[in-house]
Structure formats: C-alpha cells, structure tokens
Design a protein around this motif. Structure first.
Motif, short mmCIF file in Angstrom:
data_model
loop_
_atom_site.label_atom_id
_atom_site.label_comp_id
_atom_site.label_asym_id
_atom_site.label_seq_id
_atom_site.Cartn_x
_atom_site.Cartn_y
_atom_site.Cartn_z
N ILE A 145 0.84 -1.20 0.00
CA ILE A 145 0.00 0.00 0.00
C ILE A 145 0.87 1.26 0.00
O ILE A 145 0.62 2.21 -0.74
N HIS A 146 1.94 1.22 0.80
CA HIS A 146 2.82 2.39 0.88
C HIS A 146 3.41 2.70 -0.51
O HIS A 146 3.44 3.86 -0.94
N GLY A 147 3.82 1.65 -1.21
CA GLY A 147 4.40 1.83 -2.55
C GLY A 147 3.40 2.48 -3.50
O GLY A 147 3.74 3.42 -4.24
N ALA A 148 2.15 2.02 -3.45
CA ALA A 148 1.11 2.57 -4.34
C ALA A 148 0.79 4.02 -3.96
O ALA A 148 0.57 4.87 -4.83
N ASP A 149 0.80 4.29 -2.67
CA ASP A 149 0.49 5.63 -2.16
C ASP A 149 1.58 6.63 -2.60
O ASP A 149 1.27 7.72 -3.10
N VAL A 150 2.83 6.24 -2.43
CA VAL A 150 3.94 7.12 -2.81
C VAL A 150 3.91 7.37 -4.33
O VAL A 150 4.07 8.50 -4.80
N ALA A 151 3.66 6.30 -5.08
CA ALA A 151 3.59 6.43 -6.55
C ALA A 151 2.46 7.36 -6.95
O ALA A 151 2.60 8.19 -7.85
#
Ligand SMILES: Nc1nc2c(ncn2[C@@H]2O[C@H](COP(=O)(O)OP(=O)(O)OP(=O)(O)O)[C@@H](O)[C@H]2O)c(=O)[nH]1
Length: 169
Positions: A145-151
């Motif tokens: 989720i963090h990866g998708a949020d940052v992206a």
C-alpha cells in the motif's frame, strides 16, 4: 448486516476495512504460492473544487459515477474499494508490473478523455493513479500500500491525469 459492514454506503464498493481484510488474505496466499498481483491507488484531482462549486450532492453523485466507472471498466475478478473521501483502491489478481501498466493506461484514458454530465454540470474526470506490484522485496500488505500511495503522490505532482508505479527492485 454483513453487507452494511463490508460496503461503502455511498458507492456500494468495498469499504477500506473489508478491502484490507481481503487483500491481506490474498497477499498471504500470493506469497506462499508465488502468485502475482498489483495494487492501484486512485485519488481524484481537485475534487474539493466540485464540492465547493456545485455542492455536496453533486460531489456525491460524482463519486458514485467514478465508482460505477471503475466497476464497468475493470473485470469482475478485480477487487475495488473506496479508501475514503475521494480515494479509491483496486487490486488486480495474477498480473505483474508490466500488464498492470496497460490496465493503468486504460483507466487513465477512460477517465480523462471523457466528458460526463452530472446534475446538469459537465465534467472531465481527472485522477492520479499509483501502482505497486507484489514482488520479492514486498514483505507485507503495508509495504504494498505504501508503494502505491507514494507512486500516486508522484503522479499527483505532475498535475495531470496519469499514473506512476512504485520503484521496482
Ligand atoms: N461530496 C462528498 N465529498 C466528500 C466526501 N468525502 C470527502 N469529501 C470531500 O472531498 C474533498 C477532498 O479534498 P482534497 O483531499 O483536498 O482532494 P482534492 O481537492 O481532490 O485535491 P488533490 O487531491 O490535491 O487534487 C474534501 O473537500 C472533502 O470534504 C463524500 O462522501 N462526499
């Protein structure tokens, strides 16, 4: 009772809690059996302006339209949720980063090129999309989720309707 507990009252999509529960189960399954999957975080652009200019009821109708559009554009096997406010979340089973880019492009094209009419007003929807795929270095759902949020935030800084993906290793 189950329906109310799992689904968002406005859009009828899975609510954040139910989405996270299902995602967590699939993530563990994917890790154990070496399966793929991609998470897409979606945040509408300048949604507040719609509420401010046309009122909450038009804002609500716009959110419902976006939810229906996601359901129509994606497959029945895809998992679609409302993260909260003007944020949506999608999980696509059995695809990795490369085909996920095609899905993201399809979403961007279908969102940003259309004119829609809601309660007598015309809009061109716009959103920022962030992609994150299950890879070896992703150890838990939080990281995914963090990866998708940052992206998604990277996409948002571009200020247009578009997608970005999390760093791959
Ligand atoms: N109509 C309606 N508005 C909502 C709902 N939930 C949240 N909002 C509104 O959504 C808006 C979100 O504002 P922001 O987070 O600033 O998002 P934005 O205007 O899209 O800004 P950017 O993401 O930076 O482009 C706020 O005005 C909230 O009041 C809802 O269920 N219905």
């Amino acid at each position: 009772m189950t329906h109310l507990a799992e689904y968002d009252a406005l859009t009828g999509l899975l609510n954040r809690r139910a989405f996270l529960q299902k995602l967590d189960v699939y993530f563990k399954y994917a890790k154990r059996y070496d399966k793929q999957g991609t998470l897409i975080f979606i945040d509408l652009n300048k949604f507040k302006l719609i509420n401010d200019a046309y009122g909450h009821s038009t804002g609500d109708a716009y959110l419902k339209f976006i939810a229906e559009h996601l359901v129509k554009t994606l497959r029945a096997t895809d998992m679609i949720g409302r993260w909260g406010g003007d944020e949506f979340i999608v999980f696509i089973h059995e695809i990795n980063a490369v085909p996920a880019q095609k899905v993201a492009t399809k979403l961007v094209n279908s969102f940003c090129s259309s004119e829609i009419r809601i309660q007598g007003h015309t809009f061109t929807p716009s959103a920022s999309f962030g992609l994150s795929s299950i890879e070896k270095h992703i150890q838990d759902v939080g990281q995914l989720i963090h990866g998708a949020d940052v992206a998604m935030y990277t996409a948002k800084t571009a200020g247009t309707c578009g997608w970005e993906e999390a760093a791959r290793k």
